[in-house]
Scaffold this motif. Structure first.
Motif, PDB file in Angstrom:
ATOM      1  N   ALA A   1      11.150  -2.803  -1.240  1.00 52.59           N
ATOM      2  CA  ALA A   1      10.969  -3.633   0.151  1.00 52.59           C
ATOM      3  C   ALA A   1      10.035  -4.792  -0.092  1.00 52.59           C
ATOM      4  O   ALA A   1      10.265  -5.767   0.470  1.00 52.59           O
ATOM      5  N   VAL A   2       9.035  -4.692  -0.821  1.00 53.11           N
ATOM      6  CA  VAL A   2       8.396  -5.880  -0.884  1.00 53.11           C
ATOM      7  C   VAL A   2       8.988  -7.041  -1.526  1.00 53.11           C
ATOM      8  O   VAL A   2       8.981  -8.201  -1.237  1.00 53.11           O
ATOM      9  N   GLU A   3       9.700  -6.622  -2.649  1.00 54.70           N
ATOM     10  CA  GLU A   3      10.353  -7.679  -3.516  1.00 54.70           C
ATOM     11  C   GLU A   3      11.719  -8.331  -2.394  1.00 54.70           C
ATOM     12  O   GLU A   3      11.832  -9.467  -2.446  1.00 54.70           O
ATOM     13  N   ALA A   4      12.149  -7.080  -1.677  1.00 49.62           N
ATOM     14  CA  ALA A   4      13.261  -7.874  -0.783  1.00 49.62           C
ATOM     15  C   ALA A   4      12.949  -8.683   0.162  1.00 49.62           C
ATOM     16  O   ALA A   4      13.396  -9.716   0.862  1.00 49.62           O
TER      17      ALA A   4
ATOM     18  N   ALA B   1      11.573 -11.874  -7.446  1.00 55.93           N
ATOM     19  CA  ALA B   1      12.415 -12.331  -6.276  1.00 55.93           C
ATOM     20  C   ALA B   1      12.594 -13.822  -6.228  1.00 55.93           C
ATOM     21  O   ALA B   1      13.160 -14.425  -5.331  1.00 55.93           O
ATOM     22  N   GLY B   2      12.252 -14.541  -7.380  1.00 59.14           N
ATOM     23  CA  GLY B   2      12.387 -16.087  -7.365  1.00 59.14           C
ATOM     24  C   GLY B   2      11.282 -16.834  -6.939  1.00 59.14           C
ATOM     25  O   GLY B   2      11.473 -17.869  -6.686  1.00 59.14           O
ATOM     26  N   ALA B   3      10.011 -16.212  -6.560  1.00 60.02           N
ATOM     27  CA  ALA B   3       9.035 -17.059  -6.061  1.00 60.02           C
ATOM     28  C   ALA B   3       8.522 -17.968  -7.215  1.00 60.02           C
ATOM     29  O   ALA B   3       8.669 -17.863  -8.308  1.00 60.02           O
ATOM     30  N   HIS B   4       7.811 -18.967  -6.865  1.00 59.30           N
ATOM     31  CA  HIS B   4       7.221 -20.145  -7.693  1.00 59.30           C
ATOM     32  C   HIS B   4       5.950 -19.931  -8.076  1.00 59.30           C
ATOM     33  O   HIS B   4       5.518 -20.619  -9.062  1.00 59.30           O
ATOM     34  N   TYR B   5       5.007 -19.563  -6.992  1.00 59.95           N
ATOM     35  CA  TYR B   5       3.632 -19.287  -7.216  1.00 59.95           C
ATOM     36  C   TYR B   5       3.149 -17.906  -6.626  1.00 59.95           C
ATOM     37  O   TYR B   5       4.019 -17.192  -5.780  1.00 59.95           O
ATOM     38  N   VAL B   6       2.170 -17.333  -7.138  1.00 66.36           N
ATOM     39  CA  VAL B   6       1.509 -16.274  -6.472  1.00 66.36           C
ATOM     40  C   VAL B   6       0.075 -16.840  -5.781  1.00 66.36           C
ATOM     41  O   VAL B   6      -0.548 -17.800  -6.538  1.00 66.36           O
ATOM     42  N   LYS B   7      -0.339 -16.314  -4.588  1.00 67.11           N
ATOM     43  CA  LYS B   7      -1.654 -16.770  -4.285  1.00 67.11           C
ATOM     44  C   LYS B   7      -2.399 -15.789  -3.840  1.00 67.11           C
ATOM     45  O   LYS B   7      -1.752 -14.866  -3.394  1.00 67.11           O
ATOM     46  N   THR B   8      -3.802 -15.745  -3.936  1.00 67.89           N
ATOM     47  CA  THR B   8      -4.656 -14.870  -3.839  1.00 67.89           C
ATOM     48  C   THR B   8      -4.721 -14.263  -2.518  1.00 67.89           C
ATOM     49  O   THR B   8      -4.676 -13.235  -2.073  1.00 67.89           O
ATOM     50  N   SER B   9      -5.017 -15.220  -1.476  1.00 65.98           N
ATOM     51  CA  SER B   9      -5.424 -14.819  -0.044  1.00 65.98           C
ATOM     52  C   SER B   9      -5.142 -15.683   0.977  1.00 65.98           C
ATOM     53  O   SER B   9      -4.765 -16.920   0.884  1.00 65.98           O
ATOM     54  N   THR B  10      -4.970 -15.209   2.264  1.00 65.38           N
ATOM     55  CA  THR B  10      -4.742 -15.914   3.334  1.00 65.38           C
ATOM     56  C   THR B  10      -6.305 -16.662   3.824  1.00 65.38           C
ATOM     57  O   THR B  10      -6.321 -17.702   4.514  1.00 65.38           O
ATOM     58  N   GLY B  11      -7.368 -15.961   3.571  1.00 65.73           N
ATOM     59  CA  GLY B  11      -8.426 -16.551   4.099  1.00 65.73           C
ATOM     60  C   GLY B  11      -9.103 -15.715   5.201  1.00 65.73           C
ATOM     61  O   GLY B  11     -10.069 -15.949   5.901  1.00 65.73           O
TER      62      GLY B  11
ATOM     63  N   LYS C   1       0.718  -1.290   0.096  1.00 62.74           N
ATOM     64  CA  LYS C   1       0.057   0.069   0.218  1.00 62.74           C
ATOM     65  C   LYS C   1       0.790   1.142   0.273  1.00 62.74           C
ATOM     66  O   LYS C   1       0.477   2.430  -0.559  1.00 62.74           O
ATOM     67  N   ASP C   2       2.120   1.335   0.478  1.00 59.48           N
ATOM     68  CA  ASP C   2       2.891   2.428   0.639  1.00 59.48           C
ATOM     69  C   ASP C   2       3.724   2.478  -0.916  1.00 59.48           C
ATOM     70  O   ASP C   2       4.192   3.457  -1.234  1.00 59.48           O
ATOM     71  N   GLY C   3       3.509   1.406  -1.648  1.00 59.23           N
ATOM     72  CA  GLY C   3       4.199   1.463  -2.926  1.00 59.23           C
ATOM     73  C   GLY C   3       5.568   1.301  -2.892  1.00 59.23           C
ATOM     74  O   GLY C   3       6.240   1.646  -3.843  1.00 59.23           O
ATOM     75  N   ASP C   4       6.151   0.996  -1.609  1.00 62.07           N
ATOM     76  CA  ASP C   4       7.415   0.468  -1.460  1.00 62.07           C
ATOM     77  C   ASP C   4       7.873  -0.908  -2.048  1.00 62.07           C
ATOM     78  O   ASP C   4       8.070  -1.843  -1.472  1.00 62.07           O
ATOM     79  N   TRP C   5       8.104  -0.931  -3.403  1.00 60.23           N
ATOM     80  CA  TRP C   5       7.947  -2.059  -4.144  1.00 60.23           C
ATOM     81  C   TRP C   5       9.398  -2.716  -4.085  1.00 60.23           C
ATOM     82  O   TRP C   5       9.389  -4.134  -3.881  1.00 60.23           O
TER      83      TRP C   5
END
Length: 239
Positions: free
Chosen positions: A105-108, A167-177, A99-103
Motif C-alpha cells: 500500500a505504501v508503494e501504491a 514506485a519510480g520516485a526520484h528522491y527520498v526526503k527525511t522529514s516535513t519539519g 507502521k502497519d508494515g503494509d508495504w
C-alpha cells in the motif's frame, strides 16, 4: 566536503511552508531566493503558480504535512501542482501504512503520485524525467518522497526508501519539519543514501538551522537540503 556559499546555495530548496504565510510573505521569499542564489524554492500549493520564479526550480508539497490522505487525493493534488508550474513535488508517505508494515500500500501510494506527475508533465509538454534525480533542472517534473525518518525504525527507513524507488520516485526526503518526532538526522541520511545508492537523490530537511548541521547532512550523503533559515546559514560561511 567544504563548500563556498554559492556551492551550498546550489544544493538548497529555500522553503516557506508555514500555514500562516501570506502572498506578501511568498513574494519576499522568492526575492530572497534570487538574492541568495539557491537552486529551488519550495512553497505551499496555494502559492502556485509562481509568476516571477525566473531560473529557480519551483517545488511544492503534496499530502502535507500528515501524509494521511487518500492516495487519489494526493495524486490529484500532485497533478494540479504540475499544471500550476511546479517541477518538483515533495509528497508525504502515509506513515500509518509504514507502521502497519503494509508495504504494498505504501508503494501504491507513491506510485499513484509518480504516475499522476508523469501524466501531468506529458500533458504540459515537459521532457521526461527518465529516473534522473536532477531532471527538474532541465524542466522535467520529479517526485520526492518524504518518509518522516525520525518517526521510523532503521528497518522502516530502509524499506520505505526501497518502496519509493520501486514506485519510480526520484528522491527520498527525511522529514516535513512538522512531525513531533523531529526532523533530519545524519544517521537517517546515511541510511537512506546507503539504501538508494546514487540512483535517487536524498534530501535532508527539518530542523537544519546551522552551517554545521547542513555540513553534517551533506557529509552523510544528502544531495539536497531543505532550509527555511537559508540566509543565516549562508551568512555563517562569510563570517
Amino acid at each position: 566536503m567544504t563548500l563556498t556559499a554559492a556551492q551550498l546555495a546550489a544544493r538548497v530548496d529555500h522553503t516557506l511552508l508555514k500555514p500562516e504565510s501570506s502572498s506578501r510573505d511568498f513574494a519576499a521569499h522568492i526575492a530572497s531566493a534570487r538574492e541568495l542564489g539557491v537552486l529551488a524554492i519550495c512553497v505551499s500549493p496555494s502559492a502556485l503558480p509562481v509568476a516571477d520564479a525566473g531560473e529557480l526550480i519551483v517545488a511544492t508539497v503534496c499530502g502535507f504535512p500528515s501524509g494521511a490522505v487518500k492516495g487519489e487525493v494526493k495524486a490529484a493534488e500532485a497533478a494540479r501542482a504540475v499544471g500550476d508550474g511546479a517541477r518538483e513535488v515533495d509528497m508525504v508517505v502515509n506513515v500509518g501504512l509504514v507502521k502497519d508494515g503494509d508495504w504494498d500500500a505504501v508503494e501504491a501510494d507513491v506510485r499513484g503520485v509518480v504516475d499522476a506527475v508523469a501524466a501531468a508533465a506529458e500533458d504540459a509538454g515537459l521532457p521526461a524525467a527518465a529516473g534522473d534525480p536532477e531532471a527538474a533542472a532541465r524542466g522535467a517534473a520529479v517526485v520526492k518522497v518524504i518518509i518522516e525518518s525520525a518517526a521510523l525504525t532503521d528497518e522502516e527507513i530502509v524499506e520505505a526508501c526501497r518502496r519509493a524507488e520501486a514506485a519510480g520516485a526520484h528522491y527520498v526526503k527525511t522529514s516535513t519539519g512538522f512531525h513531533p518526532s523531529g526532523g533530519a538526522s545524519a544517521h537517517a541520511v546515511r541510511l537512506m543514501r546507503e539504501t538508494v545508492g546514487d540512483r535517487l537523490g536524498v534530501k535532508a530537511s527539518g530542523g537544519i538551522r546551522t552551517l554545521a548541521a547542513a555540513q553534517e547532512m551533506l557529509d552523510a550523503g544528502a544531495s539536497r537540503l531543505g532550509l527555511s533559515g537559508t540566509a543565516a546559514i549562508l551568512a555563517e560561511i562569510a563570517e
